[in-house]
Enzyme design. Structure first.
Site, PDB file in Angstrom:
ATOM      1  N   ASP A 223      -1.900   6.034  -4.180  1.00 15.70           N
ATOM      2  CA  ASP A 223      -0.987   6.878  -3.032  1.00 15.70           C
ATOM      3  C   ASP A 223      -0.701   7.940  -3.205  1.00 15.70           C
ATOM      4  O   ASP A 223      -1.908   8.583  -4.406  1.00 15.70           O
ATOM      5  CB  ASP A 223      -0.240   5.779  -2.204  1.00 15.70           C
ATOM      6  CG  ASP A 223       0.341   6.093  -1.402  1.00 15.70           C
ATOM      7  OD1 ASP A 223      -0.462   5.826  -0.162  1.00 15.70           O
ATOM      8  OD2 ASP A 223       1.098   6.939  -0.922  1.00 15.70           O
TER       9      ASP A 223
ATOM     10  N   TYR B 141       4.844  13.869   3.236  1.00 13.57           N
ATOM     11  CA  TYR B 141       3.742  14.601   4.086  1.00 13.57           C
ATOM     12  C   TYR B 141       3.146  15.214   5.088  1.00 13.57           C
ATOM     13  O   TYR B 141       2.244  15.615   4.468  1.00 13.57           O
ATOM     14  CB  TYR B 141       3.537  12.875   5.362  1.00 13.57           C
ATOM     15  CG  TYR B 141       3.174  12.196   4.605  1.00 13.57           C
ATOM     16  CD1 TYR B 141       1.959  11.230   4.914  1.00 13.57           C
ATOM     17  CD2 TYR B 141       4.211  10.700   4.103  1.00 13.57           C
ATOM     18  CE1 TYR B 141       1.872   9.881   4.321  1.00 13.57           C
ATOM     19  CE2 TYR B 141       3.458   9.258   3.625  1.00 13.57           C
ATOM     20  CZ  TYR B 141       2.844   8.788   3.529  1.00 13.57           C
ATOM     21  OH  TYR B 141       2.035   8.178   3.274  1.00 13.57           O
TER      22      TYR B 141
ATOM     23  N   HIS C 229      -4.780  -1.808  -1.162  1.00 12.65           N
ATOM     24  CA  HIS C 229      -3.997  -0.404  -1.046  1.00 12.65           C
ATOM     25  C   HIS C 229      -2.520  -0.923  -2.116  1.00 12.65           C
ATOM     26  O   HIS C 229      -2.494   0.016  -2.820  1.00 12.65           O
ATOM     27  CB  HIS C 229      -3.199   0.059   0.440  1.00 12.65           C
ATOM     28  CG  HIS C 229      -2.717   1.451  -0.476  1.00 12.65           C
ATOM     29  ND1 HIS C 229      -3.658   2.609  -0.424  1.00 12.65           N
ATOM     30  CD2 HIS C 229      -0.991   1.900  -0.166  1.00 12.65           C
ATOM     31  CE1 HIS C 229      -2.880   3.269  -0.686  1.00 12.65           C
ATOM     32  NE2 HIS C 229      -1.190   3.316  -0.508  1.00 12.65           N
TER      33      HIS C 229
END
Length: 457
Positions: A233, A379, A436
């Site tokens: 990630d 983000y 993930h």
């Protein structure tokens, strides 16, 4: 493929060759940004008044009974949840019937044994140190092995919505001597800035590339001028930046979420789609293609990203101090990002690989530290013009690299596209299971793949 297919393939190849010449200025390597641009002060107040405390101080996870009982009260006074649609599982998001059961377990069984869970979280030595104005929390495990045993420094990097908790099952395997390796690792696992017990930035702009500088400073402060990296990630992207900016420091980088952006990668991915088996082993083609199917799957999972990349503080306000919303928001990712087929399961498949205790440990880190908002700001920073302009995938790195591709990861990139950036891609393995959160879901598999990589380099 047939005659027509071959003609199309040759024609496409010629067009690609022409395109590469026409756009060579777009794909030419970029210079690494200067250190002064990235090595900034992120704390509160005036940087001119800042004097860094380079001491390393022990840290222990410890919360009072009052804090835990306040959480129990919040989990007791839960507002009425909207019933799921008839026959719906996780297709509309987190199933409220399943959520009720998890909240009950959290309120009773889990919190009743919080002292035990706190002890579990404290099983590894933890510390804090100040870097660029921020108190950075990290786990640091030195192996206890006979003299003469080869010890390799290793940093493990998590992402969102994970934490250092993701690595608790793999740390003992890495730091213990075993028959499958003639070396062990000295493991450093930091909480990213704004995550868990690491202080969040007070200034705008702390993006993955800037975090890479903080992480390199942490390793050098611990005495490691040379070290290995592993990440998924955001940890994957930060490790990528580190392997690009600090090529003389990084001995090798192992990622379980490998990606490449930019014109060259897009072009190669498109060309390969016409005849995938010419570029990818036939049995793994469906990791990457058909492109339309993969794109549709991604669209179904990026809603959260659009919110966090534009209004992280808004969604953060709805979640901070709200254990019910926090559980639904985070645990939904541990369901569908582990396997998209789990959307059709009433329980979301959460306990197929994870225990509720492990999942709630991770949520407790976010809840107790009030870090959900600050964790989401990465983000916003990652998609800023300044960050995108770095175009890290256009800067070649000679650092030995490895890619572990788990079938249900959100996104995969073919090796042909990766090699423009990772010019020394020495290992790329596909796994028929896994998603993930590989370190937490399949620690044995990830561990073995990492050890194989280190043996090669």
């Amino acid at each position: 493929m047939g005659f027509l297919g071959r003609v199309l393939f040759v024609a496409t190849t010629l067009l690609v060759s022409m395109a590469f010449k026409q756009y060579r200025d777009l794909t030419a390597p970029l210079p690494v940004p200067p250190a002064e641009e990235l090595n900034q002060f992120w704390g509160s107040g005036d940087a001119k008044q800042y004097k860094e405390d380079k001491s390393i101080k022990p840290f222990t996870v410890s919360y009072s009974a009052e804090v835990i009982e306040k959480l129990r009260t919040k989990l007791t006074d839960v507002p009425t949840l909207v019933k799921p649609l008839e026959g719906a599982a996780f297709q509309y998001g987190f199933n409220s019937d399943r959520l009720q059961g998890i909240l009950k377990y959290w309120r009773t069984s889990y919190l009743d044994k919080w002292t035990e869970r706190e002890k579990f979280l404290n099983q590894f030595p933890q510390f804090k140190t100040q870097i660029q104005g921020l108190d950075i929390h990290f786990i640091h495990v030195k192996p206890k092995v006979p003299a003469g045993t080869k010890v390799l420094p290793l940093m493990l990097l998590h992402g969102w919505p994970g934490s250092v908790r993701e690595f608790y099952e793999i740390i003992p395997k890495l730091t213990s001597k075993s028959n499958d390796k003639n070396f062990v690792f000295e493991v450093v696992v930091p909480s990213l800035p704004g995550y868990g017990w690491s202080q969040a930035a007070s200034k705008q702009g702390l993006s993955p590339s800037r975090i890479a500088y903080i992480m390199n400073s942490l390793m050098t402060r611990l005495g490691h001028q040379k070290y290995l990296l592993q990440g998924g990630d955001w940890g994957s992207l930060i490790a990528n930046y580190m392997a690009t900016f600090f090529q003389d420091n990084v001995l090798g980088v192992h990622l379980n979420m490998c990606g490449a952006n930019g014109f060259s990668a897009m072009l190669k991915t498109t060309v390969a789609s016409f005849y995938p088996s010419a570029f990818v082993d036939e049995k793994y083609v469906d990791f990457y293609y058909p492109a339309t199917q993969k794109f549709t799957q991604i669209i179904g999972e990026v809603g959260y990203m659009l919110i966090q990349a534009t209004k992280p503080d808004t969604i953060g306000t709805a979640l901070v101090g709200n254990p019910v919303g926090l559980a639904a928001y985070i645990l939904e990712k541990f369901s569908t990002w582990t396997n998209p087929a789990y959307r059709a399961l009433p329980d979301g498949g959460l306990e197929k690989y994870f225990t509720l205790d492990a999942l709630l440990d991770n949520i407790m880190i976010y809840y107790l530290t009030d870090s959900i908002t600050t964790s989401q700001r990465i983000y916003y920073e990652a998609f800023s013009q300044r960050e995108m302009a770095i175009a890290v995938d256009r800067i070649p790195t000679k650092v030995p690299a490895a890619c572990a591709k788990f079938r249900y990861e959100l996104l995969h990139t073919i090796d042909w596209a990766l090699k423009d950036h990772f010019t020394n891609l020495v290992q790329s393995n596909h796994f028929e299971d896994g998603g993930h959160f590989a370190a937490m879901q399949l620690p044995n598999v990830l561990y073995k793949d990492f050890v194989k990589f280190v043996e090669k380099i």
